[in-house]
Design a protein around this motif. Structure first.
Motif, PDB file in Angstrom:
ATOM      1  N   GLU A 139       0.837  -1.206   0.000  1.00  0.00           N
ATOM      2  CA  GLU A 139       0.000   0.000   0.000  1.00  0.00           C
ATOM      3  C   GLU A 139       0.869   1.253   0.000  1.00  0.00           C
ATOM      4  O   GLU A 139       1.830   1.351   0.777  1.00  0.00           O
ATOM      5  N   SER A 184      -5.546  16.532   1.413  1.00  0.00           N
ATOM      6  CA  SER A 184      -6.007  15.366   0.647  1.00  0.00           C
ATOM      7  C   SER A 184      -5.196  14.150   1.055  1.00  0.00           C
ATOM      8  O   SER A 184      -4.022  14.266   1.424  1.00  0.00           O
ATOM      9  N   SER A 185      -5.853  12.999   0.990  1.00  0.00           N
ATOM     10  CA  SER A 185      -5.145  11.755   1.322  1.00  0.00           C
ATOM     11  C   SER A 185      -5.908  10.573   0.745  1.00  0.00           C
ATOM     12  O   SER A 185      -7.131  10.593   0.676  1.00  0.00           O
ATOM     13  N   ASP A 186      -5.196   9.577   0.297  1.00  0.00           N
ATOM     14  CA  ASP A 186      -5.805   8.305  -0.106  1.00  0.00           C
ATOM     15  C   ASP A 186      -4.749   7.212  -0.085  1.00  0.00           C
ATOM     16  O   ASP A 186      -3.558   7.470   0.113  1.00  0.00           O
ATOM     17  N   GLU A 218     -12.168   0.652  -3.684  1.00  0.00           N
ATOM     18  CA  GLU A 218     -12.707   1.312  -4.878  1.00  0.00           C
ATOM     19  C   GLU A 218     -11.746   1.118  -6.041  1.00  0.00           C
ATOM     20  O   GLU A 218     -10.587   0.753  -5.846  1.00  0.00           O
ATOM     21  N   ARG A 249      -7.968   1.243  -4.757  1.00  0.00           N
ATOM     22  CA  ARG A 249      -7.787   2.541  -4.106  1.00  0.00           C
ATOM     23  C   ARG A 249      -8.758   2.619  -2.938  1.00  0.00           C
ATOM     24  O   ARG A 249      -9.879   2.123  -3.023  1.00  0.00           O
ATOM     25  N   ILE A 250      -8.320   3.221  -1.843  1.00  0.00           N
ATOM     26  CA  ILE A 250      -9.190   3.429  -0.686  1.00  0.00           C
ATOM     27  C   ILE A 250      -9.201   4.926  -0.396  1.00  0.00           C
ATOM     28  O   ILE A 250      -8.165   5.507  -0.055  1.00  0.00           O
ATOM     29  N   ASN A 251     -10.354   5.529  -0.597  1.00  0.00           N
ATOM     30  CA  ASN A 251     -10.489   6.977  -0.427  1.00  0.00           C
ATOM     31  C   ASN A 251     -10.876   7.259   1.013  1.00  0.00           C
ATOM     32  O   ASN A 251     -12.034   7.193   1.381  1.00  0.00           O
ATOM     33  N   THR A 252      -9.887   7.536   1.828  1.00  0.00           N
ATOM     34  CA  THR A 252     -10.141   7.717   3.258  1.00  0.00           C
ATOM     35  C   THR A 252      -9.196   8.764   3.824  1.00  0.00           C
ATOM     36  O   THR A 252      -8.147   9.045   3.237  1.00  0.00           O
ATOM     37  N   GLN A 253      -9.583   9.348   4.946  1.00  0.00           N
ATOM     38  CA  GLN A 253      -8.719  10.323   5.625  1.00  0.00           C
ATOM     39  C   GLN A 253      -7.602   9.561   6.333  1.00  0.00           C
ATOM     40  O   GLN A 253      -7.854   8.776   7.241  1.00  0.00           O
ATOM     41  N   SER A 258      -4.559   0.555   5.850  1.00  0.00           N
ATOM     42  CA  SER A 258      -6.003   0.389   5.636  1.00  0.00           C
ATOM     43  C   SER A 258      -6.588  -0.730   6.491  1.00  0.00           C
ATOM     44  O   SER A 258      -7.787  -0.782   6.710  1.00  0.00           O
TER      45      SER A 258
END
Length: 424
Positions: free
Chosen positions: A177, A191-193, A234, A268-272, A388
């Protein structure tokens, strides 16, 4: 519909090699590509698809080459671009470096590859491991009696050869990751992912069927399990070996793997994301005399984990000189060609704080031009850890001979685009 023809051009727009797949576009149309490209570049309107009359040029640039596909139909542009990037990948596998010289030195092999990679404008065999079985750089001597088409070309499983044998059957699974983080000068995460990939190194005999289980949130909700320790993925992209219909029905990742190394999937993981290595910096600039830099780095991850090969790049003015450093750990050095201080820490345990101070002289006559303020960038790698919380729950290996095989799993978290802006 897909591509009519594929061209490889040098930086001056001269055609090095080409292949006409459908014959419905005049090959002389490529002469309009380079002038069109230059015109759009001068006007600041450069885009990945250019049009002349009813002919469309879909192009990418790699090293000192342009790879261009032409079509006069409403083609699937995403398919064409995926093919052009795959072309770059296959050529790089064959020639190590893909540039003008490697194309000129390997015309015969390039023509053979272009013949096999695409047929009538549609991608065919694009796996370099399979292509290397029957397109070799040495070139085959013509021996009619021995000529044999590899079964993989006509096989339903085109990415794996039959008859593979190993004394010890093993599968190595790497879950990697990368964290992308942008922090502003006030310390807020803008921003972060997380971008992840699962890579395999397969050493299995025969034609095994593999099933991979992850703590996938959608799967857990389908089966009524507790979603507490699950992950919502995602933009999932699979290797061609994965049975997509099976995944869409019940989220089972079922496949016959390629032999050797391959990327099974990316996500992809769209998370803070909380920055794993937090940087606080004070950069004081005293006109006509000196710059004082103080950087504090803190590991914001579990104490039992350790970040390896940490690199912290701190920008300094381009006219700075006479560097002096003091660090509580690691080693700091000035890299004048990049205008940065590079602070390297071989081993950075979680929960620890380290300090670096730097002192630079400035010239008495200053440059009037305002300099840009680049961010601090951080590179690192943390083994045995995923930010994650993704987990490989099981790997089932089924082969008709019934042999026992060992799956090995390794987790790695690393920095992606990791930037922290400064006030200076």
């Amino acid at each position: 519909m897909s591509a009519s023809a594929v061209f490889v051009l040098d930086l001056k727009g001269k055609v090095l090699i080409c292949r006409n797949y459908k014959g419905d576009v005049n090959m002389a149309e490529i002469d309009h590509f380079y002038p069109l490209l230059m015109q759009h570049e001068e006007e600041g309107l450069l885009c990945p698809a250019l049009t002349h009359g009813n002919v469309h040029f879909l192009w990418i640039k790699h090293s000192n080459l342009y790879l261009v596909a032409t079509t006069n139909k409403n083609s699937n542009a995403a398919l064409v671009y995926a093919f052009l990037y795959k072309l770059v990948g296959v050529f790089t596998e064959y020639f190590k470096e893909l540039e003008e010289e490697s194309i000129q030195d390997n015309f015969v092999v390039v023509y053979e590859l272009l013949d096999e990679l695409m047929d009538f404008g549609f991608p065919q065999t694009t796996d370099s491991q399979i292509l290397q079985e029957y397109i070799t750089q040495e070139g085959n001597k013509l021996e009619v009696a021995k000529t044999k088409v590899p079964t993989t070309v006509t096989n339903a499983v085109s990415w794996r050869s039959e008859g593979i044998k190993y004394k010890k059957n093993e599968v190595f699974i790497d879950v990697i990751e990368s964290i992308n983080v942008l922090v502003n000068a006030n310390g807020s995460v803008m921003s972060s992912d997380i971008v992840g990939s699962i890579k395999l190194k397969t050493m299995l005999s025969g034609m095994p069927e593999l099933r991979l289980g992850l703590n996938d949130r959608v799967l857990f909700s389908l089966t009524g399990r507790d979603k507490g320790k699950s992950v919502a993925m995602e933009d999932v992209k699979f290797h061609q070996c994965v049975r997509l219909s099976r995944f869409e029905n019940d989220r089972t990742i079922s496949f016959i793997p390629p032999d050797g190394e391959s990327e099974l999937m990316s996500y992809r993981i769209n998370t803070q994301v909380k920055p794993l290595i937090w940087i606080e910096s004070v950069i004081e600039k005293f006109s006509h005399s000196r710059v004082e830099i103080m950087v504090k780095a803190k590991g914001q991850f579990k104490k039992q984990s350790v970040a390896n090969n940490v690199e912290i790049k701190v920008p300094v003015p381009s006219d700075a000189d006479s560097p002096k450093f003091k660090t509580s750990t690691g080693h700091a050095k000035y890299v004048p060609e990049k205008n940065v201080v590079l602070w390297t820490i071989k081993s950075f345990p979680g929960g620890k704080e380290f300090l670096m101070r730097a002192h630079f002289g400035l010239p008495s006559v200053e440059n009037d031009e305002k300099e840009a303020k680049p961010p601090i960038t951080v590179n690192f790698e943390i083994p045995y850890f995923t930010v994650s919380g993704i987990q490989v729950r099981y790997m089932k290996i089924i082969e008709k001979s019934g042999y026992q095989a060992l799956p090995w799993v390794r987790y790695i978290t690393q920095s992606g685009d990791y930037q922290l802006r400064t006030n200076s």
